[in-house]
Design an enzyme around this catalytic site. Structure first.
Site, PDB file in Angstrom:
ATOM      1  N   HIS A 148       0.839  -1.192   0.000  1.00  0.00           N
ATOM      2  CA  HIS A 148       0.000   0.000   0.000  1.00  0.00           C
ATOM      3  C   HIS A 148       0.880   1.250   0.000  1.00  0.00           C
ATOM      4  CE1 HIS A 148      -3.143  -2.847   1.321  1.00  0.00           C
ATOM      5  NE2 HIS A 148      -3.996  -1.958   0.844  1.00  0.00           N
ATOM      6  N   LYS A 152      -0.400   4.637   4.713  1.00  0.00           N
ATOM      7  CA  LYS A 152      -1.196   3.617   5.407  1.00  0.00           C
ATOM      8  C   LYS A 152      -0.445   3.141   6.641  1.00  0.00           C
ATOM      9  CE  LYS A 152      -3.888  -0.615   4.663  1.00  0.00           C
ATOM     10  NZ  LYS A 152      -5.121   0.023   5.159  1.00  0.00           N
TER      11      LYS A 152
END
Length: 237
Positions: A148, A152
């Site tokens: 990600h 995140k």
């Protein structure tokens, strides 16, 4: 149902809420009758959509289904409103407490609802494939690798954990690996490795609209169903 489905968007000021407002406006089978935000809205009506503050939720007009992408502290009121009005609920709010999960289970005896950590239709199919592979390949190593964007915070991701739980429920011993780099929206690989061979099941998200589209897909198909806790993949047809 011959008329458009009436939607209440809870968490309308967030990224998912904004995507839902935009995507619903592009199709004719849904109508947003209320957009609910945490703070008092700067405008009461935007592009024909009435806006409400969270503390005004009880005054929202009649709706068929609420789509909730908010925060745990805002979850209880929208769940209670759906139960009180007999309306369906589609929720992707994460970080729910055990008490909130229990309340969700109790609500499923009274209204149709679906909660998912990921509303990608592709991930819904991937989860089913992971279950089948884990059951068919006992003793193989199973690794869930996810990537990600750098902003995140949680690792492994909620989706990675869901995929790992699906594999573990079918006998696999699961390991996780996480990567945070650039602006990656989301990539998940479930790898099964045996002697001399390897199977990889992969999903890559190109943009965040896929999650909003999945939530709209679920909302349009859950209205009118009997009370129950549905999985997203139960609503694929």
């Amino acid at each position: 149902m011959n008329r458009p489905i009436k939607l209440l968007i809870h968490g309308a000021s967030g990224r998912m809420g904004q995507a839902l407002l935009r995507l619903c406006a592009e199709q004719g089978d849904c109508q947003i009758v209320a957009a609910v935000t945490r703070k008092s809205p700067a405008q009461r009506v935007v592009d024909g959509v009435p806006f409400f503050a969270a503390n005004e939720l009880s005054g929202a007009p009649a709706f068929d289904v609420a789509i909730d992408f908010s925060l745990p502290e805002g979850f209880d009121p929208v769940l209670g409103l759906c139960v009180a009005r007999g309306a369906a609920l589609v929720s992707g709010t994460t970080g729910l407490s055990e008490a909130q999960r229990a309340a969700l289970d109790a609500a499923a005896t009274r209204v149709p609802l679906v909660w998912a950590s990921n509303f990608s239709l592709g991930v819904a199919v991937l989860t089913e494939l992971v279950e089948r592979a884990a059951a068919a390949l006992p003793g193989w190593d199973c690794d869930v690798i996810e990537a990600h964007h750098t902003q995140k915070k949680d690792a492994p991701s909620g989706t990675a954990l869901t995929l790992g739980e699906a594999a573990a429920a079918n006998g696999a011993k699961v390991s996780y690996a996480s990567l945070r780099a650039g602006d990656i929206v989301g990539e998940h690989t479930v790898q099964f490795t045996g002697l001399g061979e390897r199977l990889e099941l992969v999903h890559r998200a190109g943009n965040r609209d896929i999650f909003a589209r999945g939530a709209l897909h679920a909302a349009l198909r859950i209205v009118g169903r009997p009370p129950a806790a549905y999985r997203l993949r139960d609503l694929l047809d």
